[in-house]
Design an enzyme around this catalytic site. Structure first.
Site, PDB file in Angstrom:
ATOM      1  N   PHE A 115       9.139  59.958 -12.897  1.00  0.00           N
ATOM      2  CA  PHE A 115      10.062  59.636 -11.819  1.00  0.00           C
ATOM      3  C   PHE A 115       9.542  60.302 -10.540  1.00  0.00           C
ATOM      4  O   PHE A 115       9.206  61.489 -10.566  1.00  0.00           O
ATOM      5  CB  PHE A 115      11.433  60.194 -12.204  1.00  0.00           C
ATOM      6  N   ARG A 129      14.595  45.590 -14.431  1.00  0.00           N
ATOM      7  CA  ARG A 129      15.004  46.417 -15.578  1.00  0.00           C
ATOM      8  C   ARG A 129      16.378  45.992 -16.068  1.00  0.00           C
ATOM      9  O   ARG A 129      17.312  45.882 -15.278  1.00  0.00           O
ATOM     10  CB  ARG A 129      15.090  47.898 -15.183  1.00  0.00           C
ATOM     11  N   TYR A 136      24.733  61.156 -15.384  1.00  0.00           N
ATOM     12  CA  TYR A 136      25.445  59.977 -14.844  1.00  0.00           C
ATOM     13  C   TYR A 136      24.846  58.658 -15.307  1.00  0.00           C
ATOM     14  O   TYR A 136      25.262  57.606 -14.878  1.00  0.00           O
ATOM     15  CB  TYR A 136      25.490  60.030 -13.307  1.00  0.00           C
ATOM     16  N   LYS A 137      23.808  58.716 -16.177  1.00  0.00           N
ATOM     17  CA  LYS A 137      23.234  57.468 -16.695  1.00  0.00           C
ATOM     18  C   LYS A 137      23.939  57.106 -18.003  1.00  0.00           C
ATOM     19  O   LYS A 137      25.090  56.728 -17.972  1.00  0.00           O
ATOM     20  CB  LYS A 137      21.723  57.637 -16.828  1.00  0.00           C
ATOM     21  N   ASP A 151      11.907  65.786 -19.316  1.00  0.00           N
ATOM     22  CA  ASP A 151      13.013  65.235 -18.540  1.00  0.00           C
ATOM     23  C   ASP A 151      13.699  64.184 -19.413  1.00  0.00           C
ATOM     24  O   ASP A 151      13.087  63.171 -19.775  1.00  0.00           O
ATOM     25  CB  ASP A 151      12.502  64.611 -17.236  1.00  0.00           C
TER      26      ASP A 151
HETATM   27  C1  LIG Z   1      17.508  59.591 -12.760  1.00  0.00           C
HETATM   28  C2  LIG Z   1      16.403  60.551 -12.902  1.00  0.00           C
HETATM   29  C3  LIG Z   1      16.382  61.713 -12.138  1.00  0.00           C
HETATM   30  C4  LIG Z   1      17.486  61.962 -11.137  1.00  0.00           C
HETATM   31  O1  LIG Z   1      17.339  63.132 -10.446  1.00  0.00           O
HETATM   32  P1  LIG Z   1      18.534  63.702  -9.554  1.00  0.00           P
HETATM   33  O2  LIG Z   1      17.951  64.892  -8.931  1.00  0.00           O
HETATM   34  O3  LIG Z   1      19.667  64.029 -10.484  1.00  0.00           O
HETATM   35  O4  LIG Z   1      18.896  62.662  -8.572  1.00  0.00           O
HETATM   36  C5  LIG Z   1      15.348  62.595 -12.327  1.00  0.00           C
HETATM   37  N1  LIG Z   1      14.359  62.353 -13.208  1.00  0.00           N
HETATM   38  C6  LIG Z   1      14.357  61.230 -13.962  1.00  0.00           C
HETATM   39  C7  LIG Z   1      13.276  60.993 -14.967  1.00  0.00           C
HETATM   40  C8  LIG Z   1      15.371  60.284 -13.818  1.00  0.00           C
HETATM   41  O5  LIG Z   1      15.376  59.171 -14.544  1.00  0.00           O
END
Ligand SMILES: *Cc1c(COP(=O)(O)O)cnc(C)c1O
Length: 426
Positions: A128, A386, A232-233, A207
């Protein structure tokens, strides 16, 4: 079910599923909205509405500051312990705090400080972007003592074990990866990869943002050092709900958080001026947590515990396999490609498709005037669509309708009715 039509088969699959009743526990006020983006923001559990009303009304409204002692002060730990049960960690190893990016910063920084005499941070080109930015910022702020190496993909979908074997060696301080990658949904073998990191003396930081709540995770059994993830996912905690972090018990005393806030102190309320960190996982807290968002994690989490991760995973696989099977039958001929691993062992709970017209196809999917349905997937540039399958509320029938609409859009070239303009968030 060989003789059933596509729609009958979908309805039968829904009927036979042990988790079918969970859908009713979410706010679904428009049955003509098909929401396939639960991997970006989960739906709202009805129990969260009731619970948050109580938090606001009773805890904040009535009990005011007294709620710190009664309900709030231990909340980050209590919810952390509950999350521990769905990611295979032990009590006292998980805490809820900040967002995923900040938690990654704290843990990666702590790990690198502990591995000072090594040079390399290893991640992959699928990570990410925020995760990569965080690593870049740590490299800069620590005076370029470390450098970042990216594992590459040959097929644009997965990272081969061979690539990892070639790149990892004794210079690696930290290996950090998304357990399930956000674009292709490729899922690493957590045990094997963690072991590889340990063989060369590197720390392993996962992660779990795209796997927590939907894929069985065994942090302790895999001997994982560190992990972060968002709520939140697939955990349905609501926009901006704080994230979690995990530090293996025996590492907690060895690592130091780079952010020394009063909530991470041994006794935040003695107001002394010299910082003494908490002895356990709470040393990775910073300042006052967002209590309302923090509270919003619990109802969704309780639902996951009630449904059981193993059953959630079975349904997730069944939904994805059904989607891919219908896709192969009906859509492959229209210029689509599958941009996720074929095998469910290597895949999280979303499926990505590639198409040159991805962006305009999504516009058509979201347009109710086409067939009465608003279907919400998401777009990842340049050509990725997706489809996230949240096993607690998505149904086989929703997938049936989605495939049917995709077929209509590409067969009749309906995407040509939309322009290429991009919105800020999709
Ligand atoms: C959604 C997601 C995040 C989100 O990071 P925030 O700091 O909470 O906005 C981080 N890493 C991955 C791999 C994600 O899918």
């Amino acid at each position: 079910m060989g003789n059933l039509s596509g729609e009958e088969k979908a309805l039968a699959l829904d009927r036979d599923d042990p988790l079918q009743y969970f859908r009713e526990k979410f706010l679904i006020d428009d049955p003509f909205v098909i929401y396939l983006d639960g991997n970006s923001l989960g739906r709202l559990p009805l129990s969260s509405i009731r619970y948050l009303e109580q938090v606001v009304q009773d805890q904040w409204g009535t009990h005011l500051i007294n709620s710190w002692n009664k309900d709030w002060y231990r909340k980050s730990s209590e919810i952390g312990d509950k999350i521990a049960t769905i990611i295979g960690a032990s009590p006292g190893e998980v805490i809820v705090s900040d967002n995923t990016s900040v938690n990654l910063y704290k843990l990666a920084f702590a790990a690198l400080n502990y591995q000072k005499n090594r040079k390399v941070i290893l991640t992959d080109e699928f990570n990410f972007p925020s995760d990569v930015y965080i690593l870049q910022s740590i490299i800069q702020i620590t005076g370029e003592k470390f450098h970042l190496e990216l594992l590459k993909s040959e097929d644009g979908i997965s990272v081969a074990e061979k690539e990892l074997n070639q790149k990892i060696n004794e210079s690696a301080a930290l290996l950090t990866l998304s357990h399930v990658t956000f674009k292709s949904a490729f899922m690493y073998d957590m045990k094997k990869v963690t072991q590889l990191a340990h063989e060369v003396g590197a720390l392993m930081l996962w992660d779990l943002s795209h796997s927590a709540g939907v894929v069985p995770i065994e942090l302790n059994a895999c001997q994982v050092d560190l992990a972060v993830g968002c709520t939140y996912k697939y955990m349905n905690a609501g926009p901006g709900a704080p994230a979690f972090l995990y530090v293996r018990k025996d590492l907690q005393e060895k690592l130091t958080s780079p952010v020394w806030g009063w909530f991470g102190a041994d006794d935040p309320f003695d107001f002394k001026l010299d910082y003494i960190p908490d002895k356990g996982i709470r040393k990775f807290l910073t300042g006052t947590p967002p209590i309302i968002s923090l509270s919003a994690i619990e109802p969704g989490l309780d639902m996951i515990l009630g449904a059981e991760i193993a059953k959630i995973r079975s349904r997730s696989i069944a939904l994805s396999e059904y989607f891919i099977e219908q896709f192969n039958d009906q859509l492959l001929k229209y210029g689509f490609g599958l941009a996720s691993p074929k095998s469910s062992d290597l895949r999280g709970s979303h499926v990505s498709l590639k198409h040159q017209e991805a962006f305009r196809i999504i516009k058509a999917l979201m347009d109710k005037s086409v067939d009465g349905y608003e279907i919400i997937p998401d777009f990842r540039p340049p050509d990725n669509i997706r489809f996230g399958f949240a096993p607690l509320y998505n149904s086989f029938h929703e997938i049936y309708i989605t495939i049917k609409k995709l077929d209509q859009i590409v067969r009749q070239r309906l995407f040509e009715n939309y322009d290429h303009m991009k919105e800020d968030v999709t």
